[in-house]
Design a protein around this motif. Structure first.
Motif, PDB file in Angstrom:
ATOM      1  N   LYS A   1       0.894  -1.167  -0.066  1.00 37.83           N
ATOM      2  CA  LYS A   1       0.310  -0.026   0.071  1.00 37.83           C
ATOM      3  C   LYS A   1       1.067   1.013   0.172  1.00 37.83           C
ATOM      4  O   LYS A   1       0.775   2.438  -0.846  1.00 37.83           O
ATOM      5  CB  LYS A   1      -0.682  -0.124   1.293  1.00 37.83           C
ATOM      6  CG  LYS A   1      -1.923   1.182   1.332  1.00 37.83           C
ATOM      7  CD  LYS A   1      -2.519   0.949   2.675  1.00 37.83           C
ATOM      8  CE  LYS A   1      -3.370   2.554   2.729  1.00 37.83           C
ATOM      9  NZ  LYS A   1      -3.992   2.652   3.778  1.00 37.83           N
ATOM     10  N   THR A   2       1.849   0.956   0.860  1.00 41.32           N
ATOM     11  CA  THR A   2       2.964   2.896   1.065  1.00 41.32           C
ATOM     12  C   THR A   2       4.309   2.169   0.166  1.00 41.32           C
ATOM     13  O   THR A   2       4.417   3.083  -0.082  1.00 41.32           O
ATOM     14  CB  THR A   2       3.249   2.980   2.445  1.00 41.32           C
ATOM     15  OG1 THR A   2       4.386   1.604   3.371  1.00 41.32           O
ATOM     16  CG2 THR A   2       1.472   2.599   3.188  1.00 41.32           C
TER      17      THR A   2
ATOM     18  N   SER B   1       5.477   6.988   4.464  1.00 40.48           N
ATOM     19  CA  SER B   1       6.691   6.666   3.581  1.00 40.48           C
ATOM     20  C   SER B   1       6.482   7.517   2.448  1.00 40.48           C
ATOM     21  O   SER B   1       5.388   8.777   2.397  1.00 40.48           O
ATOM     22  CB  SER B   1       6.123   5.621   2.856  1.00 40.48           C
ATOM     23  OG  SER B   1       4.436   5.884   1.748  1.00 40.48           O
ATOM     24  N   LYS B   2       7.324   7.905   1.187  1.00 39.88           N
ATOM     25  CA  LYS B   2       7.408   8.982   0.614  1.00 39.88           C
ATOM     26  C   LYS B   2       6.289   8.763  -0.452  1.00 39.88           C
ATOM     27  O   LYS B   2       5.946   9.531  -0.437  1.00 39.88           O
ATOM     28  CB  LYS B   2       8.542   8.736  -0.730  1.00 39.88           C
ATOM     29  CG  LYS B   2       9.457   8.471   0.436  1.00 39.88           C
ATOM     30  CD  LYS B   2      11.001   8.066  -0.809  1.00 39.88           C
ATOM     31  CE  LYS B   2      12.392   8.356  -0.373  1.00 39.88           C
ATOM     32  NZ  LYS B   2      13.278   7.042   0.981  1.00 39.88           N
ATOM     33  N   MET B   3       5.672   7.685  -0.468  1.00 34.57           N
ATOM     34  CA  MET B   3       4.256   7.867  -1.728  1.00 34.57           C
ATOM     35  C   MET B   3       3.272   8.295  -0.711  1.00 34.57           C
ATOM     36  O   MET B   3       2.598   9.361  -0.963  1.00 34.57           O
ATOM     37  CB  MET B   3       4.051   6.217  -1.306  1.00 34.57           C
ATOM     38  CG  MET B   3       4.696   5.202  -2.979  1.00 34.57           C
ATOM     39  SD  MET B   3       4.556   6.354  -3.875  1.00 34.57           S
ATOM     40  CE  MET B   3       3.150   6.096  -5.004  1.00 34.57           C
TER      41      MET B   3
END
Length: 172
Positions: free
Chosen positions: A84-85, A100-102
């Motif tokens: 997911k992330t 996270s970056k996302m």
């Protein structure tokens, strides 16, 4: 309903037009002829080990890409992947919530959603010296359609704290 030659040809033309964009939309994966799939031997504290044949590392453009699970487990670390992330955890999980970056990109998109156009791109750029994520919002503007000349118009640079999710302008 009766099919004639005109209907048949029209169907082929429409079908061709609809599916011609598939090749353009295909992702730019590396050319497999550029990838060296030679099996590597990995040494852990002087002891040689090799992963299963289906998880070998590869050499691409003078960089070696290794199977992270094989390496981490041989170093005594667990590996957890969060699809997911798009996060990979090696060893211990973070004590608290970590973005996270996302997720940082999504936070910035959400914060500025009212003032961005569909042409704006919100993109992770790098980590700063404090480990915060640097996110850029920009768009590419074509100023000459005949020659294809264009320039990048930056909306802003933002820093996201991975521990708190706090967003601030890089210019502060």
């Amino acid at each position: 309903m009766k099919w004639d030659v005109k209907s048949f040809v029209g169907g082929i033309v429409v079908g061709s037009a609809l599916f011609s964009g598939l090749a353009l939309a295909a992702p730019a994966y590396p050319d497999s002829s550029e990838i060296n799939k030679t099996p590597f031997t990995y040494y852990f504290d002087g002891v040689p080990k090799s992963p299963a044949m289906d998880v070998q590392g590869i050499l691409y453009k003078n960089s070696v890409y290794v199977p992270i699970r094989f390496v981490a487990e041989n170093l005594g670390k667990s590996v957890i992947y969060d699809g997911k992330t798009k996060s990979i955890y090696l060893g211990k999980l973070p004590a608290g919530k970590m973005y996270s970056k996302m997720e940082a990109v999504e936070l910035v998109k959400k914060k500025f959603a009212g003032s961005l156009t569909p042409q704006h791109i919100v993109e992770y750029d790098h980590d700063d010296e404090k480990g915060h994520y640097v996110i850029q919002i920009y768009q590419t503007v074509v100023n000459n359609f005949q020659s294809g000349d264009s320039y990048t118009s930056t909306y802003g640079w933002f820093v996201v704290n991975p521990n708190t999710g706090e967003i601030r302008s890089l210019l502060q």
